[in-house]
Design a protein around this motif. Structure first.
Motif, PDB file in Angstrom:
ATOM      1  N   GLY A 206      63.638  47.926  74.851  1.00 42.62           N
ATOM      2  CA  GLY A 206      62.603  48.744  75.461  1.00 42.62           C
ATOM      3  C   GLY A 206      61.717  47.964  76.401  1.00 42.62           C
ATOM      4  N   ALA A 207      60.856  48.684  77.089  1.00 49.39           N
ATOM      5  CA  ALA A 207      59.904  48.086  78.027  1.00 49.39           C
ATOM      6  C   ALA A 207      58.677  47.579  77.276  1.00 49.39           C
ATOM      7  N   LEU A 208      58.214  46.382  77.653  1.00 49.98           N
ATOM      8  CA  LEU A 208      56.979  45.816  77.142  1.00 49.98           C
ATOM      9  C   LEU A 208      56.001  45.685  78.301  1.00 49.98           C
ATOM     10  N   ILE A 209      54.869  46.350  78.208  1.00 50.77           N
ATOM     11  CA  ILE A 209      53.891  46.375  79.294  1.00 50.77           C
ATOM     12  C   ILE A 209      52.528  46.028  78.712  1.00 50.77           C
TER      13      ILE A 209
ATOM     14  N   ASP B 281      41.294  37.664  81.058  1.00 58.98           N
ATOM     15  CA  ASP B 281      40.753  36.350  80.690  1.00 58.98           C
ATOM     16  C   ASP B 281      41.553  35.703  79.563  1.00 58.98           C
ATOM     17  N   GLY B 282      42.865  35.851  79.640  1.00 60.99           N
ATOM     18  CA  GLY B 282      43.756  35.208  78.693  1.00 60.99           C
ATOM     19  C   GLY B 282      43.974  35.940  77.388  1.00 60.99           C
ATOM     20  N   VAL B 283      43.328  37.097  77.207  1.00 55.18           N
ATOM     21  CA  VAL B 283      43.440  37.848  75.954  1.00 55.18           C
ATOM     22  C   VAL B 283      44.202  39.146  76.192  1.00 55.18           C
ATOM     23  N   PRO B 284      45.297  39.399  75.473  1.00 50.63           N
ATOM     24  CA  PRO B 284      46.010  40.683  75.609  1.00 50.63           C
ATOM     25  C   PRO B 284      45.136  41.818  75.095  1.00 50.63           C
ATOM     26  N   GLU B 285      44.773  42.744  75.989  1.00 49.80           N
ATOM     27  CA  GLU B 285      43.848  43.830  75.636  1.00 49.80           C
ATOM     28  C   GLU B 285      44.531  45.189  75.561  1.00 49.80           C
ATOM     29  N   VAL B 286      45.621  45.359  76.301  1.00 51.97           N
ATOM     30  CA  VAL B 286      46.374  46.615  76.314  1.00 51.97           C
ATOM     31  C   VAL B 286      47.840  46.288  76.094  1.00 51.97           C
ATOM     32  N   GLY B 287      48.508  47.063  75.263  1.00 51.39           N
ATOM     33  CA  GLY B 287      49.934  46.863  75.051  1.00 51.39           C
ATOM     34  C   GLY B 287      50.663  48.174  74.854  1.00 51.39           C
ATOM     35  N   VAL B 288      51.799  48.320  75.524  1.00 53.29           N
ATOM     36  CA  VAL B 288      52.677  49.472  75.339  1.00 53.29           C
ATOM     37  C   VAL B 288      54.097  48.957  75.123  1.00 53.29           C
ATOM     38  N   VAL B 289      54.743  49.469  74.099  1.00 53.28           N
ATOM     39  CA  VAL B 289      56.141  49.161  73.804  1.00 53.28           C
ATOM     40  C   VAL B 289      56.876  50.492  73.750  1.00 53.28           C
ATOM     41  N   SER B 290      57.872  50.659  74.608  1.00 56.79           N
ATOM     42  CA  SER B 290      58.554  51.942  74.690  1.00 56.79           C
ATOM     43  C   SER B 290      60.049  51.753  74.514  1.00 56.79           C
ATOM     44  N   ALA B 291      60.607  52.390  73.479  1.00 51.01           N
ATOM     45  CA  ALA B 291      62.022  52.239  73.121  1.00 51.01           C
ATOM     46  C   ALA B 291      62.696  53.613  73.154  1.00 51.01           C
ATOM     47  N   PRO B 292      63.129  54.064  74.319  1.00 47.55           N
ATOM     48  CA  PRO B 292      63.633  55.437  74.445  1.00 47.55           C
ATOM     49  C   PRO B 292      64.897  55.718  73.650  1.00 47.55           C
ATOM     50  N   ALA B 293      65.742  54.711  73.440  1.00 51.87           N
ATOM     51  CA  ALA B 293      66.958  54.940  72.656  1.00 51.87           C
ATOM     52  C   ALA B 293      66.638  55.163  71.181  1.00 51.87           C
ATOM     53  N   LEU B 294      65.483  54.700  70.741  1.00 53.84           N
ATOM     54  CA  LEU B 294      65.016  54.965  69.379  1.00 53.84           C
ATOM     55  C   LEU B 294      64.122  56.196  69.320  1.00 53.84           C
ATOM     56  N   GLY B 295      63.737  56.717  70.490  1.00 46.51           N
ATOM     57  CA  GLY B 295      62.834  57.863  70.537  1.00 46.51           C
ATOM     58  C   GLY B 295      61.429  57.525  70.098  1.00 46.51           C
TER      59      GLY B 295
END
Length: 263
Positions: A101-104, A109-123
């Protein structure tokens, strides 16, 4: 006008939807173009198409932000940086295994603040932004908020470890075996899925070696907002340029790091 994290999350979710449409169309395609990169990892035409469309969208929606992607490197500079893995689990994608899936992510400032993980084959699609919780959307269902498990003893824990080869390569195979003997259950779910299962509370520990910033950044906000903890194997927070990742439900983290420490 200054964007809020909620605004940035909305952008990331749009990017994920666009990525899903491209990738799922190419999944299991007979004419999929697969090549080897200099590091011997695989790349497909789908990887490149997804990253290109994400970069084009960000150029319009967030023109002042920097972008780092697995396939096309770094563009721009500044305190706000989008980090993109267009298809995490390309080997699975190529072979017809649905764990990819896509990782966005947005790192500020070096800190991950937003995260999206999308795996369409898993729905499935998971997302989080600091202060906004971690969420899972499954096909045909309403989003539900995520929470890590409450397991507090290693002897009761479930652990996903990924590649034995990489643990051996980085000199931690003995430590992995030691931890595996201590926990109740070991599996290698692999790639993005290990960390999302952790955020869902289905497993308690996930760790691996040989990772890059685009493998890690999107996972961090989701695990943290679900109540977990993410460091590298030496316990460093926000270590995106490290070679390892250890994620737990938080309760087990110090004990896991102790088991994985060099002798």
């Amino acid at each position: 006008m200054t964007s809020t994290l909620a605004d940035d999350l909305a952008v990331a979710l749009v990017l994920a939807a666009e990525a899903d449409l491209i990738a799922i169309d190419r999944y299991r395609s007979q004419d999929l173009d697969v090549q080897l990169k200099p590091d011997r990892s695989q790349v497909t035409d789908a990887d490149r198409r997804v990253e290109k469309i994400i970069r084009e969208h960000l150029a319009d929606a967030r023109p002042d932000d920097a972008v780092l992607g697995e396939e096309f490197g770094t563009e721009g500079a500044g305190s706000r940086r989008w980090i993109v893995d267009p298809i995490d689990g390309t080997s699975n994608f190529v072979r017809g295994v649905p764990i990819w899936g896509a990782l966005i992510s947005l790192v500020i400032d070096g800190v991950p603040e937003v995260g999206v993980v999308s795996a369409p084959a898993l729905g499935k699609r998971w997302w989080a932004a600091t202060g906004h919780g971690a969420w899972l959307q499954e096909a045909g269902r309403e989003p539900r908020r995520l929470r890590v498990s409450g397991i507090g003893e290693l002897a009761e824990a479930s652990f996903s470890y990924n590649s034995l080869k990489h643990w051996d390569q980085y000199g931690r195979l003995d430590q992995l075996v030691d931890l595996g003997r201590t926990v109740e259950r070991t599996r290698a779910f692999g790639d993005l899925w290990s960390y999302m299962l952790l955020a869902e509370g289905a497993i308690d520990i996930a760790a691996e070696f040989d990772v890059k910033p685009w493998d890690i950044a999107a996972l961090v906000p989701i695990v943290r907002e679900a109540g977990g903890r993410v460091t590298d194997v030496d316990g460093t927070e926000n270590a995106l340029d490290t070679l390892s990742i250890v994620a737990t439900n938080g309760l087990l983290h110090d004990a896991v790091l102790g088991r994985l420490a060099r002798s």
